[in-house]
Design a protein around this motif. Structure first.
Motif, PDB file in Angstrom:
ATOM      1  N   LEU A   1      45.709 -38.384 -31.964  1.00 39.36           N
ATOM      2  CA  LEU A   1      45.354 -37.661 -30.750  1.00 39.36           C
ATOM      3  C   LEU A   1      45.949 -38.353 -29.528  1.00 39.36           C
ATOM      4  CD1 LEU A   1      43.656 -35.546 -29.151  1.00 39.36           C
ATOM      5  CD2 LEU A   1      41.819 -37.244 -29.141  1.00 39.36           C
TER       6      LEU A   1
ATOM      7  N   ARG B   1      48.890 -36.853 -27.014  1.00 39.75           N
ATOM      8  CA  ARG B   1      48.628 -36.615 -25.596  1.00 39.75           C
ATOM      9  C   ARG B   1      49.562 -37.444 -24.723  1.00 39.75           C
ATOM     10  NH1 ARG B   1      43.638 -34.406 -24.282  1.00 39.75           N
ATOM     11  NH2 ARG B   1      43.044 -32.930 -25.897  1.00 39.75           N
TER      12      ARG B   1
ATOM     13  N   ARG C   1      38.902 -21.184 -31.128  1.00 38.05           N
ATOM     14  CA  ARG C   1      38.793 -22.588 -30.735  1.00 38.05           C
ATOM     15  C   ARG C   1      38.999 -23.551 -31.894  1.00 38.05           C
ATOM     16  NH1 ARG C   1      33.657 -24.172 -27.631  1.00 38.05           N
ATOM     17  NH2 ARG C   1      35.025 -25.970 -27.304  1.00 38.05           N
TER      18      ARG C   1
ATOM     19  N   PHE D   1      41.514 -24.807 -33.350  1.00 37.94           N
ATOM     20  CA  PHE D   1      42.567 -25.807 -33.238  1.00 37.94           C
ATOM     21  C   PHE D   1      42.454 -26.632 -31.951  1.00 37.94           C
ATOM     22  CE2 PHE D   1      44.536 -22.335 -35.820  1.00 37.94           C
ATOM     23  CZ  PHE D   1      44.500 -23.030 -37.031  1.00 37.94           C
ATOM     24  N   GLU D   2      41.296 -26.558 -31.298  1.00 40.27           N
ATOM     25  CA  GLU D   2      41.067 -27.398 -30.124  1.00 40.27           C
ATOM     26  C   GLU D   2      40.540 -28.764 -30.561  1.00 40.27           C
ATOM     27  OE1 GLU D   2      38.456 -25.516 -27.416  1.00 40.27           O
ATOM     28  OE2 GLU D   2      39.714 -23.731 -27.133  1.00 40.27           O
ATOM     29  N   PRO D   3      40.905 -29.836 -29.848  1.00 40.64           N
ATOM     30  CA  PRO D   3      40.384 -31.150 -30.218  1.00 40.64           C
ATOM     31  C   PRO D   3      38.880 -31.230 -30.007  1.00 40.64           C
ATOM     32  CG  PRO D   3      41.570 -31.268 -28.140  1.00 40.64           C
ATOM     33  CD  PRO D   3      41.826 -29.903 -28.705  1.00 40.64           C
TER      34      PRO D   3
ATOM     35  N   LEU E   1      38.831 -33.428 -35.173  1.00 38.96           N
ATOM     36  CA  LEU E   1      40.250 -33.577 -34.846  1.00 38.96           C
ATOM     37  C   LEU E   1      41.171 -33.093 -35.953  1.00 38.96           C
ATOM     38  CD1 LEU E   1      40.255 -37.103 -33.152  1.00 38.96           C
ATOM     39  CD2 LEU E   1      40.444 -34.884 -32.041  1.00 38.96           C
TER      40      LEU E   1
ATOM     41  N   TYR F   1      42.983 -29.789 -35.244  1.00 41.43           N
ATOM     42  CA  TYR F   1      43.832 -29.971 -34.063  1.00 41.43           C
ATOM     43  C   TYR F   1      45.095 -30.750 -34.437  1.00 41.43           C
ATOM     44  CZ  TYR F   1      45.617 -32.091 -29.801  1.00 41.43           C
ATOM     45  OH  TYR F   1      46.447 -32.532 -28.803  1.00 41.43           O
TER      46      TYR F   1
ATOM     47  N   SER G   1      47.463 -28.715 -36.472  1.00 37.18           N
ATOM     48  CA  SER G   1      48.235 -27.765 -35.655  1.00 37.18           C
ATOM     49  C   SER G   1      49.346 -28.478 -34.894  1.00 37.18           C
ATOM     50  CB  SER G   1      47.305 -27.039 -34.680  1.00 37.18           C
ATOM     51  OG  SER G   1      46.813 -27.916 -33.680  1.00 37.18           O
ATOM     52  N   GLN G   2      49.099 -29.724 -34.476  1.00 39.37           N
ATOM     53  CA  GLN G   2      50.137 -30.486 -33.783  1.00 39.37           C
ATOM     54  C   GLN G   2      51.263 -30.891 -34.739  1.00 39.37           C
ATOM     55  OE1 GLN G   2      50.197 -31.087 -30.272  1.00 39.37           O
ATOM     56  NE2 GLN G   2      48.727 -29.432 -30.604  1.00 39.37           N
TER      57      GLN G   2
END
Length: 363
Positions: A204, A208, A310, A312-314, A329, A332, A335-336
């Motif tokens: 994560l 970011r 939602r 795939f949201e962290p 996570l 998420y 997906s990243q």
């Protein structure tokens, strides 16, 4: 008609002195006819208006004989300014000599107030925009600091966790009772879980801070062993659960095998957690028509519509039981990983099946 016209009217003689003033302007200004006639127009203008008249209006008038809608401020009898809009024309004889100058004047008090209010509103808007930009910059700096802190913390947690893992393995060699063996097994399971959580947090932070998860692509390494290894590990970790595989990989895939294995582990773990325990989890992978496809499906309750947008949201964990929740996570990061490969991770969910599908170009 001239005396009571809705606009002010002033006539100037060739030498610049006032020859006539209509009643409308006299009413606006509070001056008497005798106070104005015979005097120069500049005597009844504000200092700024006088300078503007002498340096701009008069030269311009001599040059082109007329102009329209020029803002100028006069002075009323009580000393207060009188904002005006002037249309000026010069009358000349056949030889071009000035005979008179005529000014039609419109009172612009409301207009000037509106302009000032508009300018004030623009200044307020600019100030608000600047404050918003400064706030956004502070939030971005604070967010980056948080991400850096998370990255450092995750990295530093790995060393003591490795020590705990090594100690548990040493103790496992000298156990003397079944109770000790159970405690050590629980410690090792906990260490594995903590290591996975730390890896997710680090991913994560990397995503970011660096704008996405980094890849180590390899088009020559076979992908099926990496995917099969993930399934074998999860079968051992979930005895009694059925995981079926369908691999149709007849050509190489330009990807990061470790990252796709991580994605598959997250998806299958998610299916085992939320799916019907009496039904199998199916893992399918194929290469065809220039694309690689990987999907994981399970039976069970469909994902609520309110949660679909939602997933795939962290840190989003839906309505899972607290004892079964992680950091939220896994999806998420998956997906990243898909995004980093130039692909896409999607989900569909019905009462018969929930399926997560990843697609990406082969090359």
């Amino acid at each position: 008609m001239i005396e009571n016209a809705p606009c002010g009217y002033i006539s100037l003689l060739p030498d610049g002195r006032i020859g006539h003033v209509n009643r409308t302007f006299l009413g606006w200004s509070g001056h008497a006819t005798g106070q104005m006639v015979g005097k120069r127009l500049s005597d009844f203008l504000t200092i700024a208006g006088r300078i503007y008249y002498e340096t701009h209006i008069a030269p311009l008038l001599r040059k082109q004989a007329a102009f329209e809608e020029v803002a100028i401020d006069a002075v009323k009898a009580d000393g207060q300014p009188l904002p005006l809009i002037a249309n000026v024309a010069e009358r000349r004889d056949r030889d071009g000599k000035p005979l008179s100058i005529r000014l039609a004047l419109i009172k612009a008090t409301d207009r000037r107030r509106y302009e000032q209010e508009l300018l004030g509103a623009r200044e307020l808007a600019k100030a608000a925009e600047k404050a918003a930009e400064e706030k956004l910059q502070r939030e971005q700096e604070a967010s980056e600091l948080r991400e850096q802190f998370i990255a450092v913390l995750g990295h530093d947690l790995r060393n003591p966790l490795a020590s705990i893992s090594a100690g548990a393995r040493l103790l496992d060699r000298t156990v003397q009772s079944e109770k000790e063996r159970q405690i050590i097994a629980m410690m090792q399971t906990t260490v594995t879980r903590m290591a996975g959580l730390i890896d997710n947090v680090l991913d994560l932070a990397r995503g970011r801070l660096r704008g996405g998860i980094g890849l180590d692509r390899d088009a020559n390494q076979l992908l099926e062993p990496a995917l099969g290894g993930v399934v074998d590990e999860l079968r051992l970790a979930s005895p009694g659960r059925v995981i079926e595989t369908e691999f149709q990989l007849d050509r190489p895939v330009n990807c990061d095998p470790a990252r796709l294995a991580q994605m598959l582990s997250n998806l299958v773990g998610n299916a085992l957690m939320h799916g019907n325990s009496s039904k199998p989890v199916i893992v399918h992978a194929n290469t065809r028509e220039g694309r690689f496809e990987l999907w994981v499906s399970n039976s069970g309750q469909p994902i609520p519509a309110v949660a679909m947008g939602r997933l795939f949201e962290p840190f989003f964990r839906g309505n899972a039981h607290a004892s079964r929740q992680g950091l939220g996570l896994g999806l998420y990061i998956s997906s990243q990983i898909a995004k980093a490969h130039g692909g896409r991770l999607t989900v569909s969910s019905t009462s018969e099946e929930t399926r997560f599908t990843f697609e990406m170009p082969l090359a």
